[in-house]
Design a protein around this motif. Structure first.
Motif, PDB file in Angstrom:
ATOM      1  N   CYS A   1      43.961 -31.864  18.422  1.00 47.03           N
ATOM      2  CA  CYS A   1      42.664 -32.168  17.812  1.00 47.03           C
ATOM      3  C   CYS A   1      42.636 -31.648  16.382  1.00 47.03           C
ATOM      4  O   CYS A   1      42.885 -30.462  16.146  1.00 47.03           O
ATOM      5  CB  CYS A   1      41.530 -31.520  18.615  1.00 47.03           C
ATOM      6  N   ASN A   2      42.374 -32.546  15.443  1.00 49.59           N
ATOM      7  CA  ASN A   2      42.181 -32.162  14.048  1.00 49.59           C
ATOM      8  C   ASN A   2      40.685 -32.020  13.814  1.00 49.59           C
ATOM      9  O   ASN A   2      39.937 -32.995  13.917  1.00 49.59           O
ATOM     10  CB  ASN A   2      42.778 -33.210  13.118  1.00 49.59           C
ATOM     11  N   ILE A   3      40.253 -30.809  13.512  1.00 46.42           N
ATOM     12  CA  ILE A   3      38.827 -30.487  13.446  1.00 46.42           C
ATOM     13  C   ILE A   3      38.445 -30.096  12.021  1.00 46.42           C
ATOM     14  O   ILE A   3      39.161 -29.329  11.363  1.00 46.42           O
ATOM     15  CB  ILE A   3      38.482 -29.337  14.413  1.00 46.42           C
ATOM     16  N   MET A   4      37.331 -30.629  11.550  1.00 49.34           N
ATOM     17  CA  MET A   4      36.775 -30.231  10.261  1.00 49.34           C
ATOM     18  C   MET A   4      35.558 -29.362  10.535  1.00 49.34           C
ATOM     19  O   MET A   4      34.507 -29.862  10.948  1.00 49.34           O
ATOM     20  CB  MET A   4      36.391 -31.461   9.442  1.00 49.34           C
ATOM     21  N   ASP A   5      35.715 -28.065  10.359  1.00 46.65           N
ATOM     22  CA  ASP A   5      34.629 -27.121  10.595  1.00 46.65           C
ATOM     23  C   ASP A   5      33.742 -27.078   9.358  1.00 46.65           C
ATOM     24  O   ASP A   5      34.183 -26.693   8.278  1.00 46.65           O
ATOM     25  CB  ASP A   5      35.199 -25.736  10.905  1.00 46.65           C
ATOM     26  N   THR A   6      32.481 -27.481   9.499  1.00 49.51           N
ATOM     27  CA  THR A   6      31.582 -27.562   8.352  1.00 49.51           C
ATOM     28  C   THR A   6      30.477 -26.524   8.454  1.00 49.51           C
ATOM     29  O   THR A   6      30.106 -26.096   9.547  1.00 49.51           O
ATOM     30  CB  THR A   6      30.948 -28.965   8.247  1.00 49.51           C
ATOM     31  N   PRO A   7      29.910 -26.109   7.310  1.00 51.53           N
ATOM     32  CA  PRO A   7      28.820 -25.125   7.328  1.00 51.53           C
ATOM     33  C   PRO A   7      27.581 -25.678   8.025  1.00 51.53           C
ATOM     34  O   PRO A   7      27.283 -26.866   7.945  1.00 51.53           O
ATOM     35  CB  PRO A   7      28.540 -24.873   5.840  1.00 51.53           C
ATOM     36  N   GLY A   8      26.858 -24.794   8.687  1.00 47.10           N
ATOM     37  CA  GLY A   8      25.621 -25.207   9.339  1.00 47.10           C
ATOM     38  C   GLY A   8      24.390 -24.946   8.493  1.00 47.10           C
ATOM     39  O   GLY A   8      23.303 -25.422   8.812  1.00 47.10           O
ATOM     40  N   HIS A   9      24.559 -24.208   7.403  1.00 42.25           N
ATOM     41  CA  HIS A   9      23.422 -23.869   6.556  1.00 42.25           C
ATOM     42  C   HIS A   9      22.969 -25.091   5.770  1.00 42.25           C
ATOM     43  O   HIS A   9      23.784 -25.865   5.259  1.00 42.25           O
ATOM     44  CB  HIS A   9      23.800 -22.731   5.600  1.00 42.25           C
ATOM     45  N   VAL A  10      21.673 -25.266   5.657  1.00 43.71           N
ATOM     46  CA  VAL A  10      21.118 -26.456   5.017  1.00 43.71           C
ATOM     47  C   VAL A  10      21.518 -26.559   3.549  1.00 43.71           C
ATOM     48  O   VAL A  10      21.627 -27.670   3.004  1.00 43.71           O
ATOM     49  CB  VAL A  10      19.575 -26.464   5.166  1.00 43.71           C
ATOM     50  N   ASN A  11      21.789 -25.433   2.884  1.00 46.24           N
ATOM     51  CA  ASN A  11      22.172 -25.460   1.470  1.00 46.24           C
ATOM     52  C   ASN A  11      23.560 -26.035   1.230  1.00 46.24           C
ATOM     53  O   ASN A  11      23.904 -26.384   0.099  1.00 46.24           O
ATOM     54  CB  ASN A  11      22.108 -24.054   0.870  1.00 46.24           C
ATOM     55  N   PHE A  12      24.369 -26.119   2.295  1.00 44.92           N
ATOM     56  CA  PHE A  12      25.725 -26.623   2.153  1.00 44.92           C
ATOM     57  C   PHE A  12      25.925 -27.902   2.976  1.00 44.92           C
ATOM     58  O   PHE A  12      27.019 -28.191   3.438  1.00 44.92           O
ATOM     59  CB  PHE A  12      26.747 -25.556   2.578  1.00 44.92           C
ATOM     60  N   SER A  13      24.864 -28.664   3.146  1.00 43.99           N
ATOM     61  CA  SER A  13      24.924 -29.848   4.004  1.00 43.99           C
ATOM     62  C   SER A  13      25.799 -30.956   3.425  1.00 43.99           C
ATOM     63  O   SER A  13      26.220 -31.863   4.148  1.00 43.99           O
ATOM     64  CB  SER A  13      23.512 -30.390   4.255  1.00 43.99           C
TER      65      SER A  13
END
Length: 204
Positions: free
Chosen positions: A36-48
Protein backbone atom coordinates in the motif's frame (compact mmCIF):
# COMPACT_ATOMS: atom_id res chain seq x y z
CA UNK A 1 8.97 7.95 17.43
CA UNK A 2 6.98 10.01 14.92
CA UNK A 3 8.40 8.65 11.65
CA UNK A 4 6.20 10.79 9.39
CA UNK A 5 6.96 14.12 11.04
CA UNK A 6 10.33 14.75 9.38
CA UNK A 7 10.41 18.53 9.81
CA UNK A 8 11.69 20.20 12.98
CA UNK A 9 8.58 22.39 13.30
CA UNK A 10 6.35 19.32 12.97
CA UNK A 11 8.22 17.55 15.76
CA UNK A 12 8.12 20.62 18.00
CA UNK A 13 4.42 21.34 17.42
CA UNK A 14 3.49 17.60 17.29
CA UNK A 15 1.32 18.12 14.21
CA UNK A 16 1.70 17.19 10.53
CA UNK A 17 2.24 20.18 8.23
CA UNK A 18 3.37 18.63 4.95
CA UNK A 19 2.01 15.49 3.26
CA UNK A 20 4.37 12.52 3.57
CA UNK A 21 4.25 9.46 1.24
CA UNK A 22 4.93 6.07 2.84
CA UNK A 23 4.82 2.49 1.54
CA UNK A 24 3.64 -0.33 3.79
CA UNK A 25 3.17 -4.07 3.33
CA UNK A 26 -0.09 -4.83 5.13
CA UNK A 27 -1.57 -8.23 5.87
CA UNK A 28 -5.30 -8.93 5.93
CA UNK A 29 -7.14 -11.37 8.20
CA UNK A 30 -6.57 -14.16 5.64
CA UNK A 31 -2.76 -13.68 5.84
CA UNK A 32 -2.59 -12.20 2.34
CA UNK A 33 -0.16 -9.31 1.97
CA UNK A 34 -0.68 -6.09 0.02
CA UNK A 35 1.72 -3.28 -0.87
CA UNK A 36 0.00 0.00 0.00
CA UNK A 37 1.35 3.39 -1.05
CA UNK A 38 -0.10 5.88 1.43
CA UNK A 39 -0.08 9.68 1.35
CA UNK A 40 -0.36 10.84 4.95
CA UNK A 41 -1.85 14.35 4.93
CA UNK A 42 -2.30 16.92 7.72
CA UNK A 43 -5.66 17.02 9.44
CA UNK A 44 -5.41 20.65 10.50
CA UNK A 45 -7.68 22.99 8.56
CA UNK A 46 -4.80 25.43 7.90
CA UNK A 47 -2.99 22.80 5.83
CA UNK A 48 -5.97 21.45 3.90
CA UNK A 49 -4.30 22.23 0.54
CA UNK A 50 -1.97 19.27 1.19
CA UNK A 51 -5.00 17.00 1.58
CA UNK A 52 -6.67 18.35 -1.56
CA UNK A 53 -3.56 17.77 -3.67
CA UNK A 54 -3.09 14.22 -2.32
CA UNK A 55 -6.65 13.25 -3.25
CA UNK A 56 -5.81 13.93 -6.91
CA UNK A 57 -3.25 11.10 -6.75
CA UNK A 58 -5.26 8.62 -4.70
CA UNK A 59 -7.34 5.55 -5.56
CA UNK A 60 -9.25 5.82 -2.29
CA UNK A 61 -9.54 7.92 0.85
CA UNK A 62 -9.14 6.87 4.47
CA UNK A 63 -11.00 9.43 6.56
CA UNK A 64 -9.88 9.51 10.21
CA UNK A 65 -12.40 10.95 12.67
CA UNK A 66 -11.90 11.57 16.38
CA UNK A 67 -14.48 9.53 18.31
CA UNK A 68 -14.93 12.23 20.95
CA UNK A 69 -14.82 15.35 18.77
CA UNK A 70 -16.75 13.88 15.84
CA UNK A 71 -16.98 15.53 12.43
CA UNK A 72 -15.02 18.79 12.18
CA UNK A 73 -14.82 21.49 9.48
CA UNK A 74 -11.86 19.87 7.74
CA UNK A 75 -13.65 16.51 7.81
CA UNK A 76 -16.50 18.00 5.79
CA UNK A 77 -14.01 19.47 3.33
CA UNK A 78 -12.21 16.13 2.96
CA UNK A 79 -15.51 14.35 2.26
CA UNK A 80 -16.50 16.93 -0.33
CA UNK A 81 -13.16 16.70 -2.19
CA UNK A 82 -13.12 12.89 -2.05
CA UNK A 83 -16.62 12.75 -3.57
CA UNK A 84 -15.61 15.24 -6.28
CA UNK A 85 -12.69 12.97 -7.18
CA UNK A 86 -15.10 9.98 -7.11
CA UNK A 87 -12.99 8.13 -4.55
CA UNK A 88 -14.30 5.35 -2.32
CA UNK A 89 -14.14 6.34 1.35
CA UNK A 90 -13.17 4.22 4.33
CA UNK A 91 -13.81 5.76 7.74
CA UNK A 92 -11.53 5.14 10.72
CA UNK A 93 -13.02 6.26 14.01
CA UNK A 94 -9.97 6.81 16.19
CA UNK A 95 -9.61 7.29 19.96
CA UNK A 96 -12.58 5.03 20.69
CA UNK A 97 -11.01 4.28 24.06
CA UNK A 98 -11.42 7.99 24.91
CA UNK A 99 -15.19 7.52 25.03
CA UNK A 100 -14.62 5.35 28.10
CA UNK A 101 -11.50 6.78 29.73
CA UNK A 102 -12.13 10.50 29.09
CA UNK A 103 -15.86 10.99 28.53
CA UNK A 104 -16.80 8.16 30.94
CA UNK A 105 -19.64 7.03 28.67
CA UNK A 106 -21.48 3.77 29.39
CA UNK A 107 -21.52 1.27 26.48
CA UNK A 108 -24.99 2.26 25.25
CA UNK A 109 -24.15 5.98 25.11
CA UNK A 110 -20.80 5.28 23.45
CA UNK A 111 -22.58 3.25 20.77
CA UNK A 112 -25.10 6.03 20.13
CA UNK A 113 -22.29 8.60 19.84
CA UNK A 114 -20.47 6.45 17.29
CA UNK A 115 -23.70 5.91 15.38
CA UNK A 116 -24.45 9.64 15.39
CA UNK A 117 -20.98 10.39 14.00
CA UNK A 118 -21.54 7.96 11.12
CA UNK A 119 -24.95 9.47 10.42
CA UNK A 120 -23.38 12.93 10.10
CA UNK A 121 -20.69 11.55 7.76
CA UNK A 122 -23.34 9.90 5.60
CA UNK A 123 -25.32 13.16 5.48
CA UNK A 124 -22.26 15.03 4.20
CA UNK A 125 -21.56 12.29 1.65
CA UNK A 126 -25.15 12.42 0.46
CA UNK A 127 -25.03 16.23 0.14
CA UNK A 128 -21.75 16.15 -1.80
CA UNK A 129 -22.94 13.27 -3.99
CA UNK A 130 -26.04 15.19 -5.08
CA UNK A 131 -23.67 17.15 -7.33
CA UNK A 132 -21.11 14.46 -8.22
CA UNK A 133 -23.56 11.54 -8.33
CA UNK A 134 -23.18 7.98 -6.99
CA UNK A 135 -23.98 7.99 -3.27
CA UNK A 136 -21.76 5.79 -1.10
CA UNK A 137 -23.07 4.60 2.26
CA UNK A 138 -20.70 4.37 5.20
CA UNK A 139 -21.81 1.39 7.28
CA UNK A 140 -19.82 -0.86 9.68
CA UNK A 141 -21.76 -3.87 8.37
CA UNK A 142 -20.47 -3.09 4.86
CA UNK A 143 -16.86 -3.25 6.07
CA UNK A 144 -15.95 0.37 5.29
CA UNK A 145 -15.75 1.51 8.93
CA UNK A 146 -12.84 0.73 11.25
CA UNK A 147 -12.79 1.39 14.99
CA UNK A 148 -9.36 2.18 16.41
CA UNK A 149 -7.14 3.52 19.16
CA UNK A 150 -3.79 4.67 17.78
CA UNK A 151 -2.29 5.21 21.23
CA UNK A 152 -3.32 1.74 22.42
CA UNK A 153 -2.26 0.14 19.12
CA UNK A 154 -5.46 -1.65 18.07
CA UNK A 155 -8.08 -1.43 15.35
CA UNK A 156 -10.82 -3.64 13.98
CA UNK A 157 -13.76 -3.82 11.62
CA UNK A 158 -16.88 -5.80 12.51
CA UNK A 159 -15.72 -8.52 10.13
CA UNK A 160 -12.21 -8.82 11.56
CA UNK A 161 -13.57 -8.77 15.13
CA UNK A 162 -16.07 -11.53 14.31
CA UNK A 163 -13.35 -13.72 12.76
CA UNK A 164 -11.06 -13.21 15.74
CA UNK A 165 -13.83 -13.89 18.27
CA UNK A 166 -14.95 -17.10 16.57
CA UNK A 167 -11.36 -18.29 16.18
CA UNK A 168 -10.44 -17.63 19.83
CA UNK A 169 -13.55 -19.39 21.16
CA UNK A 170 -13.55 -22.18 18.56
CA UNK A 171 -17.13 -21.52 17.47
CA UNK A 172 -18.14 -23.08 14.11
CA UNK A 173 -20.22 -20.18 12.84
CA UNK A 174 -20.26 -17.95 9.77
CA UNK A 175 -18.16 -14.86 10.60
CA UNK A 176 -20.04 -12.62 8.17
CA UNK A 177 -23.42 -13.52 9.71
CA UNK A 178 -22.02 -12.89 13.18
CA UNK A 179 -20.54 -9.54 12.05
CA UNK A 180 -23.90 -8.41 10.69
CA UNK A 181 -25.35 -8.74 14.23
CA UNK A 182 -22.66 -6.61 15.87
CA UNK A 183 -24.14 -3.31 14.69
CA UNK A 184 -27.66 -1.94 14.55
CA UNK A 185 -30.84 -2.78 16.43
CA UNK A 186 -29.69 -6.19 17.65
CA UNK A 187 -29.28 -7.32 21.21
CA UNK A 188 -28.37 -10.37 23.27
CA UNK A 189 -31.37 -12.35 24.49
CA UNK A 190 -30.45 -15.07 27.00
CA UNK A 191 -33.89 -16.73 26.78
CA UNK A 192 -33.24 -17.52 23.11
CA UNK A 193 -30.52 -19.95 24.24
CA UNK A 194 -33.17 -22.25 25.65
CA UNK A 195 -35.24 -22.01 22.49
CA UNK A 196 -32.45 -22.47 19.97
CA UNK A 197 -28.79 -22.88 20.94
CA UNK A 198 -27.70 -21.41 17.60
CA UNK A 199 -29.80 -18.24 17.89
CA UNK A 200 -28.08 -15.87 20.26
CA UNK A 201 -29.19 -12.56 18.83
CA UNK A 202 -32.71 -11.26 18.32
CA UNK A 203 -33.60 -8.30 16.13
CA UNK A 204 -35.96 -5.74 17.68
Amino acid sequence: MRYRDTRIDEQERRISIKAIPISLVLEDSNSKSYLCNIMDTPGHVNFSDEMTAALRLADGAVLIVDAAEGVMVNTERAIRHAIQERLPIVVVINKVDGLITELKLPPKDAYHKLRHTLEIINNHISAASSVAGGVQVIDPAAGNVCFASATAGWSFTLQSFAKLYLKLHGIPFDANKFASRLWGDSYYHSFSLFLNPYTRFTVK
